[in-house]
Design a protein around this motif. Sequence first.
Motif, mmCIF file in Angstrom:
data_model
loop_
_atom_site.group_PDB
_atom_site.id
_atom_site.type_symbol
_atom_site.label_atom_id
_atom_site.label_comp_id
_atom_site.label_asym_id
_atom_site.label_seq_id
_atom_site.Cartn_x
_atom_site.Cartn_y
_atom_site.Cartn_z
ATOM 1 N N GLU A 53 9.169 30.181 -27.461
ATOM 2 C CA GLU A 53 9.093 30.157 -25.996
ATOM 3 C C GLU A 53 7.923 29.298 -25.525
ATOM 4 O O GLU A 53 8.033 28.514 -24.577
ATOM 5 C CB GLU A 53 8.942 31.575 -25.455
ATOM 6 C CG GLU A 53 10.140 32.489 -25.717
ATOM 7 C CD GLU A 53 10.189 33.038 -27.134
ATOM 8 O OE1 GLU A 53 11.220 33.647 -27.499
ATOM 9 O OE2 GLU A 53 9.189 32.873 -27.886
ATOM 10 N N GLY A 54 6.800 29.449 -26.218
ATOM 11 C CA GLY A 54 5.639 28.643 -25.851
ATOM 12 C C GLY A 54 5.868 27.166 -26.110
ATOM 13 O O GLY A 54 5.428 26.305 -25.327
ATOM 14 N N THR A 56 8.739 25.540 -26.019
ATOM 15 C CA THR A 56 9.611 25.025 -24.955
ATOM 16 C C THR A 56 8.826 24.794 -23.675
ATOM 17 O O THR A 56 8.943 23.730 -23.036
ATOM 18 C CB THR A 56 10.768 26.001 -24.696
ATOM 19 O OG1 THR A 56 11.600 26.048 -25.857
ATOM 20 C CG2 THR A 56 11.598 25.561 -23.503
ATOM 21 N N TYR A 57 8.002 25.745 -23.303
ATOM 22 C CA TYR A 57 7.232 25.613 -22.060
ATOM 23 C C TYR A 57 6.239 24.457 -22.165
ATOM 24 O O TYR A 57 6.069 23.676 -21.221
ATOM 25 C CB TYR A 57 6.499 26.924 -21.759
ATOM 26 C CG TYR A 57 6.167 27.115 -20.298
ATOM 27 C CD1 TYR A 57 7.064 27.741 -19.441
ATOM 28 C CD2 TYR A 57 4.957 26.668 -19.776
ATOM 29 C CE1 TYR A 57 6.768 27.916 -18.097
ATOM 30 C CE2 TYR A 57 4.646 26.838 -18.432
ATOM 31 C CZ TYR A 57 5.560 27.461 -17.593
ATOM 32 O OH TYR A 57 5.256 27.623 -16.266
ATOM 33 N N ASP A 58 5.579 24.326 -23.330
ATOM 34 C CA ASP A 58 4.640 23.220 -23.536
ATOM 35 C C ASP A 58 5.333 21.873 -23.411
ATOM 36 O O ASP A 58 4.858 20.966 -22.703
ATOM 37 C CB ASP A 58 4.006 23.308 -24.933
ATOM 38 C CG ASP A 58 2.937 24.377 -25.055
ATOM 39 O OD1 ASP A 58 2.470 24.878 -24.018
ATOM 40 O OD2 ASP A 58 2.572 24.702 -26.203
ATOM 41 N N GLU A 60 8.175 21.052 -22.052
ATOM 42 C CA GLU A 60 8.651 20.772 -20.693
ATOM 43 C C GLU A 60 7.499 20.329 -19.794
ATOM 44 O O GLU A 60 7.648 19.421 -18.964
ATOM 45 C CB GLU A 60 9.347 22.004 -20.120
ATOM 46 C CG GLU A 60 10.713 22.272 -20.758
ATOM 47 C CD GLU A 60 11.380 23.531 -20.238
ATOM 48 O OE1 GLU A 60 10.665 24.355 -19.597
ATOM 49 O OE2 GLU A 60 12.598 23.711 -20.465
ATOM 50 N N TRP A 485 2.598 31.471 -25.176
ATOM 51 C CA TRP A 485 3.324 32.196 -24.139
ATOM 52 C C TRP A 485 3.761 31.221 -23.037
ATOM 53 O O TRP A 485 3.083 30.239 -22.742
ATOM 54 C CB TRP A 485 2.429 33.269 -23.531
ATOM 55 C CG TRP A 485 1.032 32.759 -23.332
ATOM 56 C CD1 TRP A 485 0.566 31.979 -22.321
ATOM 57 C CD2 TRP A 485 -0.061 32.957 -24.231
ATOM 58 N NE1 TRP A 485 -0.740 31.676 -22.521
ATOM 59 C CE2 TRP A 485 -1.167 32.264 -23.680
ATOM 60 C CE3 TRP A 485 -0.237 33.654 -25.430
ATOM 61 C CZ2 TRP A 485 -2.415 32.247 -24.293
ATOM 62 C CZ3 TRP A 485 -1.470 33.643 -26.034
ATOM 63 C CH2 TRP A 485 -2.552 32.946 -25.472
ATOM 64 N N PRO A 486 4.910 31.476 -22.411
ATOM 65 C CA PRO A 486 5.309 30.646 -21.279
ATOM 66 C C PRO A 486 4.475 30.983 -20.052
ATOM 67 O O PRO A 486 3.916 32.073 -19.933
ATOM 68 C CB PRO A 486 6.783 31.014 -21.078
ATOM 69 C CG PRO A 486 6.900 32.386 -21.647
ATOM 70 C CD PRO A 486 5.925 32.465 -22.767
#
Length: 582
Positions: A53-54, A56-58, A60, A485-486
């Motif tokens: 999840e982290g 993907t958020y990073d 993006e 973490w997102p």
Amino acid sequence: MKHIGAVSCMVVFASCAALSVAGVSLEEGFANPPDSAKPQTFYFLMNGNVTKEGITYDLEAIKAAGLGGIHVFDVGCSLPVGPLKWGSPEWFDMLRHMNEEAKRLGLELGFHICSGWSAFGGPWNTARDAMKETVWTETAFKGPGRFAAVLPRTEDDNGFYEDIAVIAYPTPAAGAGLSSLRAKTGFERSLTLKRDFKTLPDDQIVKKKDIVDLTAKMSKDGRLEWDAPAGDWTILRIGYRCTGRENVMPTAGGAGLEVDKYSVEAVDRSFDAHIAKICAALGIEKGSSPAASGTGLTTIHVDSYEAKRQNWTEGLEKTFEARFGYSIIPYLPVFAGRVVGSTVESERVLEDFRRLLADMFAENYMGRIVQRCHEYGLLVSLEPYGWSNGDDLQYGQDVDVPFSEFWGTAGAGAHGLGGSENARHAASLAHVWGRRYVGAEAFTSGPPRFGRWLGTPFGMKSQGDQVYADGVNRIVYHRFTHQPWPGDKYVPGFTMGRWGTHLDRTQTWWRHAPAWFAYQSRCQWMLQEGRNVADALCWTGEDAPSDCKISAPLPPGWNYDTCATRAVERLTVKDEIGRAHV
């Protein structure tokens, strides 16, 4: 014996043909720079504290800000160990997720060649496949008489020891040996070695005709039986051992011995044990072309060399004789501080020896890594400098993207780099060998420099512009740290401790970063599309080790590139103004 000359400079007019991105004009590229023109960043995973999840958020956030790609390092840096175990099935699954997300977002993805950094170490390496150095013992014996005993050797061998030779010679009188001997025999790196010319008294010299090769008379357990002639004899048992050097700051579980830099076979085994497994996990097969897509994994990155020196490998004495036409065995007493033949003769042998170390470092280590990566369609980026026995220009001549490095203020960095001192090194490699990109590990920092959340685009601009003027056309920030973490649940979140400019998505000015990255993208687009014009191409000589510096400054206002011997051997000069082409 091969004579290795002093560093010299030859002057010719030179230029490098520009490369272009098909279908994009200069105006279009300036208005909307393609992804290949965008700055990138080192991306640090901190000791197993990693989540999908982290990631993907990073990624993006990185894409939205206007960066074009990441180079992934997984490091320890003394942080608490996280739940993701390095090398586990879950770890490979994380890499697959990162690769798929990079593809989805159109981000270029690079992996550092091993856990931590510098240079290619890991738990897969055995002591036999690790870096090696010479060790020896001397035993005195008075003849005539029969010597029958076990010759001593070092027991501090880090799990590997083999003999090179056992030789005996009449013990010379005490006297001065060669200066800077540890550097001249490859234990240390020095760029200022000078040949000794002093004439020693005859009784202080080991004469080649008096040397007796006893290697075949020693059994595997080290026992030597020899009928010594009259006189005082020195029996030299010389071998090589594992240095014990490991990779720096790895993730828990990723530590291991550094691979033997002079052995193609050892490098192949390391590659197959790590990089080939990553390729398999990502579905990249031999003969494929992931680098051609520009998304997902394209590159294997190798950081600046900090693994120190090695000065031997299996079969080095055979390689030496094949290349130089004479045996190094009679000259092995030089390693123990003796002078064989004369000071000049011993010096010339050691110059050949250091040249061989530089050649093997470039050919068997980096050259082989490039060959193996190209088998899988992967590019290689490299910071071709550091604390090796290498010739830095030769070391970097095969790579696809040469890198320089600069720290986030004018203060000197880990390699004595202030500002953009080694940008010319990487730029010369790109210009001479026709590479499009000149990378830079950019704005690296540590106390008392840019770190501590003090770096801003305003503070970076003048130094970044200078680096562009010095030849860099692809900024790669040091660094963006993975946040597991997102969102902004924890601020400021994970860092790399005291190291690096904080480019993290938790940075207070991150939301303003797109304008800054757009400026850099436009600069880089124009520089990548431009034509380098240099007034001189300077050969840096055959001495080893060597950096990219020239022996004497050129006249003010002259721009120049530097090159190593292989470029000179392929050089042609065309047309009346003497443009040089490799």
